[in-house]
Design a protein around this motif. Sequence first.
Motif, mmCIF file in Angstrom:
data_model
loop_
_atom_site.group_PDB
_atom_site.id
_atom_site.type_symbol
_atom_site.label_atom_id
_atom_site.label_comp_id
_atom_site.label_asym_id
_atom_site.label_seq_id
_atom_site.Cartn_x
_atom_site.Cartn_y
_atom_site.Cartn_z
ATOM 1 N N ARG A 132 -11.774 -4.734 -9.400
ATOM 2 C CA ARG A 132 -10.952 -3.920 -10.302
ATOM 3 C C ARG A 132 -10.523 -4.673 -11.560
ATOM 4 O O ARG A 132 -9.608 -4.259 -12.240
ATOM 5 C CB ARG A 132 -9.724 -3.359 -9.586
ATOM 6 N N ASP A 153 2.927 6.083 -2.216
ATOM 7 C CA ASP A 153 3.361 7.472 -2.266
ATOM 8 C C ASP A 153 3.867 7.877 -0.875
ATOM 9 O O ASP A 153 3.694 7.142 0.099
ATOM 10 C CB ASP A 153 2.226 8.408 -2.743
ATOM 11 N N GLU A 178 -8.941 6.745 2.078
ATOM 12 C CA GLU A 178 -8.381 8.049 1.711
ATOM 13 C C GLU A 178 -8.399 8.250 0.193
ATOM 14 O O GLU A 178 -8.290 9.370 -0.285
ATOM 15 C CB GLU A 178 -6.941 8.184 2.207
ATOM 16 N N LYS A 179 -8.525 7.167 -0.545
ATOM 17 C CA LYS A 179 -8.480 7.226 -2.004
ATOM 18 C C LYS A 179 -9.831 7.687 -2.552
ATOM 19 O O LYS A 179 -10.884 7.231 -2.115
ATOM 20 C CB LYS A 179 -8.125 5.854 -2.597
ATOM 21 N N ASP A 180 -9.791 8.565 -3.537
ATOM 22 C CA ASP A 180 -11.018 9.136 -4.102
ATOM 23 C C ASP A 180 -11.961 8.076 -4.660
ATOM 24 O O ASP A 180 -13.175 8.156 -4.479
ATOM 25 C CB ASP A 180 -10.694 10.166 -5.189
ATOM 26 N N ASN A 181 -11.415 7.076 -5.352
ATOM 27 C CA ASN A 181 -12.288 6.066 -5.946
ATOM 28 C C ASN A 181 -13.042 5.267 -4.887
ATOM 29 O O ASN A 181 -14.202 4.900 -5.082
ATOM 30 C CB ASN A 181 -11.519 5.143 -6.897
ATOM 31 N N TYR A 182 -12.420 5.015 -3.736
ATOM 32 C CA TYR A 182 -13.109 4.303 -2.668
ATOM 33 C C TYR A 182 -14.154 5.203 -2.010
ATOM 34 O O TYR A 182 -15.232 4.739 -1.635
ATOM 35 C CB TYR A 182 -12.115 3.775 -1.635
ATOM 36 N N LYS A 183 -13.846 6.483 -1.871
ATOM 37 C CA LYS A 183 -14.821 7.426 -1.322
ATOM 38 C C LYS A 183 -16.040 7.513 -2.228
ATOM 39 O O LYS A 183 -17.183 7.514 -1.760
ATOM 40 C CB LYS A 183 -14.200 8.818 -1.161
ATOM 41 N N LEU A 229 0.818 -1.220 0.000
ATOM 42 C CA LEU A 229 0.000 0.000 0.000
ATOM 43 C C LEU A 229 0.853 1.271 0.000
ATOM 44 O O LEU A 229 0.330 2.366 -0.179
ATOM 45 C CB LEU A 229 -0.922 0.010 1.229
ATOM 46 N N THR A 248 1.079 8.230 2.020
ATOM 47 C CA THR A 248 0.553 6.939 2.468
ATOM 48 C C THR A 248 1.611 6.168 3.247
ATOM 49 O O THR A 248 1.320 5.577 4.287
ATOM 50 C CB THR A 248 0.066 6.113 1.261
ATOM 51 N N LEU A 283 -7.233 2.785 2.271
ATOM 52 C CA LEU A 283 -8.113 2.721 1.104
ATOM 53 C C LEU A 283 -9.147 3.838 1.110
ATOM 54 O O LEU A 283 -9.452 4.418 0.068
ATOM 55 C CB LEU A 283 -8.807 1.361 1.032
#
Length: 140
Positions: free
Chosen positions: A83, A23, A55-60, A20, A26, A53
């Motif tokens: 995915r 970056d 924190e990621k836009d796609n999960y939000k 994970l 993270t 997870l």
Amino acid sequence: MAQRKVRYLTNDEFTYLLPLCVDEHTTKNIVRSIKRYRETGEKDFDDIILSVLMEKDNYKQALNLLKTEPISEELICNIGINRKSAKYDKPYYTLYSLLKKIVFSKDNLALEFYEATKKLTNSKVGGAWRKYFSTAVHEV
């Protein structure tokens, strides 16, 4: 670099948390979480993974859709839990539907649920569901 900050990584940390670290932000959060976990036992691996997870836009966005839209096979496939492709996600709608009936209608669908977990393409996920469900059934 993360390993120097925590001196060593356990097998679980290496397996579940290191991938994970994509970056700097993270990675710093995961290092902080590993240190806190080792010192206090606070936030286990599932909690750490979930916090990363979410924190990621796609999960939000996926969570927002799940909260605001009617749950359907199409929605589950559009969100793309696996995915990969929609065909991998279809079995999750079946699991959702069965769990909903078990929890809210108190329907006795344990065998159907067990069989549905076998249709998940990821055998580890299916096995985890079977183990969890088996434990939950025995506790009742």
